[in-house]
Scaffold this motif. Structure first.
Motif, PDB file in Angstrom:
ATOM      1  N   SER A   1      44.530  41.468  25.892  1.00 30.03           N
ATOM      2  CA  SER A   1      43.158  41.747  25.451  1.00 30.03           C
ATOM      3  C   SER A   1      42.941  41.317  24.007  1.00 30.03           C
ATOM      4  CB  SER A   1      42.848  43.240  25.602  1.00 30.03           C
ATOM      5  OG  SER A   1      42.872  43.627  26.947  1.00 30.03           O
TER       6      SER A   1
ATOM      7  N   SER B   1      39.035  37.560  25.468  1.00 29.65           N
ATOM      8  CA  SER B   1      37.968  38.559  25.627  1.00 29.65           C
ATOM      9  C   SER B   1      37.836  39.038  27.066  1.00 29.65           C
ATOM     10  CB  SER B   1      36.628  37.972  25.161  1.00 29.65           C
ATOM     11  OG  SER B   1      36.317  36.796  25.890  1.00 29.65           O
ATOM     12  N   SER B   2      38.284  38.225  28.025  1.00 25.65           N
ATOM     13  CA  SER B   2      38.181  38.599  29.435  1.00 25.65           C
ATOM     14  C   SER B   2      39.536  38.449  30.112  1.00 25.65           C
ATOM     15  CB  SER B   2      37.159  37.714  30.149  1.00 25.65           C
ATOM     16  OG  SER B   2      37.202  37.918  31.547  1.00 25.65           O
TER      17      SER B   2
END
Length: 457
Positions: A275, A279-280
């Motif tokens: 993480s 961001s994803s």
């Protein structure tokens, strides 16, 4: 039902005095119920409610839905904010599904208005127990870890979900009894999307054949999983102080400290490390966590590729996860016959046999034949280098750069494409084109078969 929802909001401190609640109201039963409950509850808390509606531009009756919500707000003296997005175009542009594109657009609209109201503002959405149960089952089927099994959280950052304690059936009963109208989204009855199949087929069957409380029970289990998840996250956060070293575009995991932690905490630490770098984690599954965990038992120098151009490697006392382009380079000298593992769980096998054997040339993307006697050097599996080229028709050469441009390969993906190379002459752009110079002909004596395979999970 009103009492149940208000007690639920009190339990999680969803609305405090002086708050501004940005409510997402689509016009459907759930969001209309949320509207009426928040309107009265905010009066008790001396808080303000404003409404945001997004027209997705997908259904013909979407304009009528927007008009319905706008009228509802005007009749109740509530501020109304209307947004419109072409979700189909947005999904195509981002190469994502309609559901994900719609969700992203909605929350972007909610957040835009929320920030206008300062620190004491929150976003309220109308997820209920059915949504939680459907999400939990969806994640379970797809192989999610505890994060997915936690379903939908009642409070997550600035987002609150007051209706998560009641079923959709209770919501519609409340609206009907109080003579409140709402809009019907015709797409909810379509079983095109996986979630709709779970909603319209799976849960009705479970309620009829297994337990009438199926939705409530799955939702309750998700809430228990959420509590466990919270504990795991807090414990992992404490452990990180001695385990993780964060640098720009890089996270180092100290092996000695990491191995002292329970496996559940270890997995969460890895998730937290990922993480930090991306961001994803949409394309990051349990299998990738398992691959990273395997590095802690490997010799220094062992490395694996991960989604989002990440790279993990064992470096003496650390396992390092990085975005470094240099670390992403692959260069493996091939033995014929032989088999190599070019990425964790992914293999390339090289088989040699006589052309006299009666076989048909395979028409598969990841199984190719080559004229072995035309290969001058020891084949190398690697990424592209300056001067690389393919032979195309009529013996003409084309640089790999030109080929990638012609094939519209994104610039960000070109460096990671694997090439089977004979010096600077590319034998095969793996999964794509082979060079004309190495094709099997009637004069071929020895055939090199190259097969790409993936370890079964």
């Amino acid at each position: 039902m009103i009492k149940t929802v208000e007690e639920y909001m009190e339990q999680y401190h969803m609305v405090e005095e002086g708050d501004t609640i940005v409510a997402g109201v689509s016009g459907g039963a759930d969001s209309v119920c949320l509207f009426y409950i928040l309107k009265e509850y905010c009066k008790k808390k001396n808080a303000e409610i404003v409404v945001v509606h997004l027209n997705h531009g997908i259904r013909e009756d979407a304009v009528a839905d927007a008009a319905f919500v706008q009228k509802l707000c005007a009749e109740n003296n509530i501020k109304f904010y209307l947004f419109k997005e072409d979700i189909r175009a947005l999904a195509e542009e981002k190469s994502i599904g309609l559901e994900e594109a719609g969700r992203n657009a909605r929350y972007a609209a909610f957040e835009k208005i929320r920030t206008q109201y300062g620190k004491k503002s929150k976003i309220a959405v109308a997820h209920n127990q059915n949504d939680c149960a459907e999400t939990t089952l969806f994640h379970l089927i797809r192989g999610s870890g505890i994060a997915g099994l936690s379903g939908i959280m009642p409070v997550r950052g600035h987002i609150i979900r007051p209706l998560l304690c009641v079923e959709r059936r209770e919501i519609e009963e409340y609206l009907t009894q109080n003579e409140k109208t709402w809009c019907i989204d015709s797409t909810n009855a379509e079983n095109t999307y996986t979630r709709n199949k779970i909603r319209n087929i799976v849960f009705p069957y479970l309620e009829k054949e297994i337990s009438s409380q199926a939705i409530r029970h799955v939702s309750a289990a998700a809430q228990e999983a959420a509590l466990i998840r919270s504990f795991v996250e807090e414990t992992a956060s404490t452990a990180e102080k001695t385990v993780l070293e964060r640098e720009q575009d890089c996270v180092k995991i100290r092996i000695s400290a990491f191995k002292k932690e329970n496996i559940v905490i270890q997995k969460q630490i890895i998730l937290n490390a990922l993480s930090y770098l991306v961001s994803s984690r949409k394309d990051m599954g349990a299998v990738h966590i398992r691959y990273i965990l395997s590095l802690f038992e490997k010799d220094s120098g062992k490395q694996i590729r991960l989604p989002y151009s990440l790279f993990a490697m064992r470096e003496f006392d650390f396992v390092v996860i990085t975005k470094s382009k240099e670390s992403n380079k692959t260069e493996i000298r091939v033995s014929v016959p032989g088999k190599i593992e070019y990425e964790s769980g992914k293999f390339m096998e090289f088989t040699l046999f006589s052309a006299n054997i009666n076989r048909k040339i395979p028409q598969k993307t990841y199984t190719k034949w080559f004229d072995y006697d035309k290969i001058s050097n020891c084949p190398i599996l690697r990424n592209r280098e300056s001067g690389d080229y393919l032979t195309i028709k009529d013996g003409k050469h084309k640089t790999i750069k030109e080929y990638f441009i012609d094939e519209k390969i994104p610039r960000t993906e070109r460096e990671n494409k694997l090439l089977l190379a004979d010096g600077s002459h590319i034998i095969w752009v793996v999964g794509m084109r082979i060079s004309e110079a190495y094709k099997v002909t009637e004069n071929t004596k020895n055939i090199l078969q190259v097969t790409v395979s993936v370890e079964s999970e």
